[in-house]
Design a protein around this motif. Structure first.
Motif, PDB file in Angstrom:
ATOM      1  N   ASP A 145     -39.657 -90.890 -11.583  1.00  0.00           N
ATOM      2  CA  ASP A 145     -40.736 -90.217 -10.856  1.00  0.00           C
ATOM      3  C   ASP A 145     -40.509 -90.223  -9.349  1.00  0.00           C
ATOM      4  OD1 ASP A 145     -43.126 -88.812 -10.689  1.00  0.00           O
ATOM      5  OD2 ASP A 145     -44.329 -90.611 -10.465  1.00  0.00           O
ATOM      6  N   GLY A 146     -39.261 -89.989  -8.926  1.00  0.00           N
ATOM      7  CA  GLY A 146     -39.012 -89.836  -7.502  1.00  0.00           C
ATOM      8  C   GLY A 146     -39.535 -88.492  -7.010  1.00  0.00           C
ATOM      9  N   PHE A 147     -39.443 -88.267  -5.703  1.00  0.00           N
ATOM     10  CA  PHE A 147     -39.814 -86.957  -5.171  1.00  0.00           C
ATOM     11  C   PHE A 147     -38.922 -85.888  -5.780  1.00  0.00           C
ATOM     12  CE2 PHE A 147     -41.542 -89.491  -1.526  1.00  0.00           C
ATOM     13  CZ  PHE A 147     -42.858 -89.064  -1.661  1.00  0.00           C
ATOM     14  N   ALA A 148     -39.336 -84.630  -5.657  1.00  0.00           N
ATOM     15  CA  ALA A 148     -38.637 -83.507  -6.277  1.00  0.00           C
ATOM     16  C   ALA A 148     -37.135 -83.573  -6.000  1.00  0.00           C
ATOM     17  CB  ALA A 148     -39.202 -82.192  -5.764  1.00  0.00           C
ATOM     18  N   PRO A 149     -36.302 -83.325  -7.015  1.00  0.00           N
ATOM     19  CA  PRO A 149     -34.852 -83.462  -6.858  1.00  0.00           C
ATOM     20  C   PRO A 149     -34.259 -82.711  -5.670  1.00  0.00           C
ATOM     21  CG  PRO A 149     -35.396 -83.197  -9.167  1.00  0.00           C
ATOM     22  CD  PRO A 149     -36.681 -83.009  -8.408  1.00  0.00           C
ATOM     23  N   ARG A 150     -34.750 -81.520  -5.389  1.00  0.00           N
ATOM     24  CA  ARG A 150     -34.166 -80.769  -4.269  1.00  0.00           C
ATOM     25  C   ARG A 150     -34.555 -81.370  -2.923  1.00  0.00           C
ATOM     26  NH1 ARG A 150     -37.541 -76.861  -1.906  1.00  0.00           N
ATOM     27  NH2 ARG A 150     -39.596 -76.660  -2.885  1.00  0.00           N
ATOM     28  N   ARG A 151     -35.592 -82.208  -2.899  1.00  0.00           N
ATOM     29  CA  ARG A 151     -36.024 -82.835  -1.657  1.00  0.00           C
ATOM     30  C   ARG A 151     -35.516 -84.264  -1.510  1.00  0.00           C
ATOM     31  NH1 ARG A 151     -39.785 -79.529   0.604  1.00  0.00           N
ATOM     32  NH2 ARG A 151     -40.826 -78.032  -0.768  1.00  0.00           N
ATOM     33  N   ASN A 152     -35.164 -84.889  -2.627  1.00  0.00           N
ATOM     34  CA  ASN A 152     -34.703 -86.278  -2.608  1.00  0.00           C
ATOM     35  C   ASN A 152     -33.591 -86.477  -3.631  1.00  0.00           C
ATOM     36  OD1 ASN A 152     -34.566 -89.029  -2.100  1.00  0.00           O
ATOM     37  ND2 ASN A 152     -36.391 -89.536  -3.278  1.00  0.00           N
ATOM     38  N   PRO A 153     -32.446 -85.809  -3.440  1.00  0.00           N
ATOM     39  CA  PRO A 153     -31.391 -85.830  -4.468  1.00  0.00           C
ATOM     40  C   PRO A 153     -30.815 -87.202  -4.758  1.00  0.00           C
ATOM     41  CG  PRO A 153     -30.593 -84.823  -2.424  1.00  0.00           C
ATOM     42  CD  PRO A 153     -32.074 -84.984  -2.268  1.00  0.00           C
ATOM     43  N   ASP A 154     -30.837 -88.120  -3.804  1.00  0.00           N
ATOM     44  CA  ASP A 154     -30.268 -89.445  -4.049  1.00  0.00           C
ATOM     45  C   ASP A 154     -31.000 -90.185  -5.159  1.00  0.00           C
ATOM     46  OD1 ASP A 154     -28.450 -88.957  -2.112  1.00  0.00           O
ATOM     47  OD2 ASP A 154     -29.126 -90.513  -0.713  1.00  0.00           O
ATOM     48  N   MET A 155     -32.285 -89.891  -5.351  1.00  0.00           N
ATOM     49  CA  MET A 155     -33.063 -90.562  -6.393  1.00  0.00           C
ATOM     50  C   MET A 155     -32.693 -90.053  -7.777  1.00  0.00           C
ATOM     51  SD  MET A 155     -35.237 -93.007  -6.193  1.00  0.00           S
ATOM     52  CE  MET A 155     -36.897 -93.662  -6.335  1.00  0.00           C
ATOM     53  N   TRP A 156     -31.867 -88.999  -7.847  1.00  0.00           N
ATOM     54  CA  TRP A 156     -31.476 -88.406  -9.123  1.00  0.00           C
ATOM     55  C   TRP A 156     -29.953 -88.328  -9.256  1.00  0.00           C
ATOM     56  CZ3 TRP A 156     -35.846 -87.461 -11.916  1.00  0.00           C
ATOM     57  CH2 TRP A 156     -37.046 -87.362 -11.189  1.00  0.00           C
ATOM     58  N   SER A 157     -29.243 -89.106  -8.466  1.00  0.00           N
ATOM     59  CA  SER A 157     -27.786 -89.033  -8.419  1.00  0.00           C
ATOM     60  C   SER A 157     -27.156 -89.532  -9.715  1.00  0.00           C
ATOM     61  CB  SER A 157     -27.254 -89.875  -7.254  1.00  0.00           C
ATOM     62  OG  SER A 157     -27.459 -91.255  -7.499  1.00  0.00           O
ATOM     63  N   GLN A 158     -25.919 -89.109  -9.950  1.00  0.00           N
ATOM     64  CA  GLN A 158     -25.198 -89.551 -11.146  1.00  0.00           C
ATOM     65  C   GLN A 158     -25.014 -91.068 -11.124  1.00  0.00           C
ATOM     66  OE1 GLN A 158     -20.822 -88.774 -13.052  1.00  0.00           O
ATOM     67  NE2 GLN A 158     -22.042 -86.960 -12.575  1.00  0.00           N
ATOM     68  N   GLU A 159     -24.744 -91.628  -9.964  1.00  0.00           N
ATOM     69  CA  GLU A 159     -24.561 -93.082  -9.862  1.00  0.00           C
ATOM     70  C   GLU A 159     -25.825 -93.821 -10.274  1.00  0.00           C
ATOM     71  OE1 GLU A 159     -22.916 -96.375  -6.615  1.00  0.00           O
ATOM     72  OE2 GLU A 159     -23.558 -94.380  -5.948  1.00  0.00           O
ATOM     73  N   LEU A 160     -26.975 -93.348  -9.818  1.00  0.00           N
ATOM     74  CA  LEU A 160     -28.227 -94.014 -10.162  1.00  0.00           C
ATOM     75  C   LEU A 160     -28.576 -93.817 -11.639  1.00  0.00           C
ATOM     76  CD1 LEU A 160     -30.619 -95.685  -9.291  1.00  0.00           C
ATOM     77  CD2 LEU A 160     -31.736 -93.598  -8.465  1.00  0.00           C
ATOM     78  N   MET A 161     -28.310 -92.624 -12.176  1.00  0.00           N
ATOM     79  CA  MET A 161     -28.597 -92.389 -13.590  1.00  0.00           C
ATOM     80  C   MET A 161     -27.702 -93.246 -14.488  1.00  0.00           C
ATOM     81  SD  MET A 161     -31.178 -90.359 -13.504  1.00  0.00           S
ATOM     82  CE  MET A 161     -31.609 -91.286 -12.006  1.00  0.00           C
ATOM     83  N   HIS A 162     -26.455 -93.458 -14.093  1.00  0.00           N
ATOM     84  CA  HIS A 162     -25.571 -94.366 -14.844  1.00  0.00           C
ATOM     85  C   HIS A 162     -26.134 -95.785 -14.823  1.00  0.00           C
ATOM     86  CE1 HIS A 162     -21.896 -92.325 -16.258  1.00  0.00           C
ATOM     87  NE2 HIS A 162     -22.127 -91.466 -15.270  1.00  0.00           N
ATOM     88  N   LEU A 163     -26.668 -96.188 -13.695  1.00  0.00           N
ATOM     89  CA  LEU A 163     -27.233 -97.527 -13.586  1.00  0.00           C
ATOM     90  C   LEU A 163     -28.495 -97.656 -14.444  1.00  0.00           C
ATOM     91  CD1 LEU A 163     -27.012-100.290 -12.287  1.00  0.00           C
ATOM     92  CD2 LEU A 163     -28.216 -99.385 -10.285  1.00  0.00           C
ATOM     93  N   VAL A 164     -29.341 -96.640 -14.421  1.00  0.00           N
ATOM     94  CA  VAL A 164     -30.535 -96.646 -15.282  1.00  0.00           C
ATOM     95  C   VAL A 164     -30.128 -96.778 -16.746  1.00  0.00           C
ATOM     96  CG1 VAL A 164     -32.402 -95.171 -16.153  1.00  0.00           C
ATOM     97  CG2 VAL A 164     -32.045 -95.411 -13.679  1.00  0.00           C
TER      98      VAL A 164
END
Length: 243
Positions: free
Chosen positions: A171-190
Motif C-alpha cells: 500500500d505504498g503511494f501510486a507506483p508512478r509517483r513512488n516507484p522505489d516502493m514497487w521495485s523488483q528488489e523490494l518485491m524479491h525481498l517481500v
C-alpha cells in the motif's frame, strides 16, 4: 514522477501534509492522497482483506502475521483490527507489522481516522498509545493483537526483520509517483519474507508492478479493483514439496 526524478530528489526529514476536504491527508512530496477518495475503509476490505482471503485464513489458533508497506494514517490497521475482533478464533493472535518511512504524529493520525465512525474504538485505542513523535520501532500491545511499526526505508528494514509473513498489504503511494516502493528488489525481498502459501494484495495494477511481483516468484491473480479502479493484483507464494 519518474524513478530518475525521485532518486534525484533529496529525501525530506518528514512527510509534508496538506489537508483536503477537512480530514483527508495529501502528500505534497509524492503528489498523492493517502487512501482512496471514494472510501478508504471500504477499499481496505475489498483489496487487502479480501485479496488475502481474510478473515477466513486467520481463523485458527496460533499467530498470524500481516506485513504492510506504508502505515500512513493507520487506516488499514484499524479496519483489520475491527474485523479481527468480529471473527477471531480462541487461541489466535494477530501481529500487524508495518514499514513506514514518514510516520505521522498522534494528532495527524487522529484527524485522518476521525473520518470513519465505524473504527472509532480502534482510533481512540491507537491514539492513546501512539507516541507523539514516532521513530525507530513502535511496538504496541492491544491484547491478542500486536502492532509493530518500523520507521525507516522499507528495503533496509524488511531485510533486518527476522520473522516471516502470512499476508502482505502492498500500500505504498501510486507506483508512478513512488516507484522505489514497487521495485523488483523490494518485491524479491517481500517474497523471501513470506511463508510458503502466503499471499499479497494491492490496489496497484501497473504493468511493471505485476512483472516485478512475477519475477520475485509470486503467482499473480488479477481481480476487479475497488470503485473506479478497473483492476487490482493479488497473489500467492507457491508451496513446493520435495518428492
Amino acid at each position: 514522477m519518474t524513478r530518475e526524478n525521485l532518486e534525484n530528489t533529496a529525501v525530506p526529514d518528514r512527510q509534508t501534509l496538506e489537508w483536503r476536504e477537512g480530514d483527508m491527508p495529501y502528500s505534497q512530496e509524492f503528489g498523492d492522497h493517502f487512501y482512496c477518495r471514494e472510501d478508504g475503509r471500504l477499499e481496505c476490505g475489498h483489496v487487502f482483506l479480501g485479496g488475502n482471503g481474510l478473515p477466513e485464513r486467520w481463523q485458527r489458533s496460533g499467530q498470524f502475521r500481516i506485513g504492510e508497506l506504508g502505515f500512513g494514517t493507520g487506516l488499514n490497521f484499524c479496519e483489520t483490527w475491527r474485523r479481527w475482533k468480529e471473527t477471531r478464533t480462541e487461541g489466535g493472535e494477530l501481529h500487524f507489522v508495518s514499514f513506514e518511512r514518514f510516520p505521522m504524529d498522534t494528532g495527524e493520525i487522529n484527524r485522518a481516522l476521525s473520518r470513519w465512525p465505524e473504527i472509532d474504538a480502534e482510533r481512540q485505542a491507537l491514539r492513546a498509545q501512539w507516541p507523539a513523535q514516532p521513530s525507530g520501532i513502535v511496538d504496541l500491545d492491544f491484547g491478542d493483537i500486536r502492532l509493530t511499526v518500523v520507521c525507516g526505508a522499507a528495503l533496509d528494514e524488511i531485510a533486518r526483520f527476522s520473522g516471516l509473513f502470512d499476508a502482505w498489504y502492498l500500500d505504498g503511494f501510486a507506483p508512478r509517483r513512488n516507484p522505489d516502493m514497487w521495485s523488483q528488489e523490494l518485491m524479491h525481498l517481500v517474497h523471501a519474507k513470506t511463508v510458503d502459501g502466503g499471499t499479497f494484495a494491492t490496489y496497484a495494477a501497473a504493468g511493471f508492478v505485476r512483472r516485478n511481483l512475477e519475477a520475485a516468484g509470486f503467482i499473480i491473480d488479477r481481480r476487479p479493483g475497488f470503485g473506479s479502479k478497473r483492476e487490482m493484483l493479488c497473489g500467492m507464494k507457491p508451496t513446493f514439496r520435495v518428492a
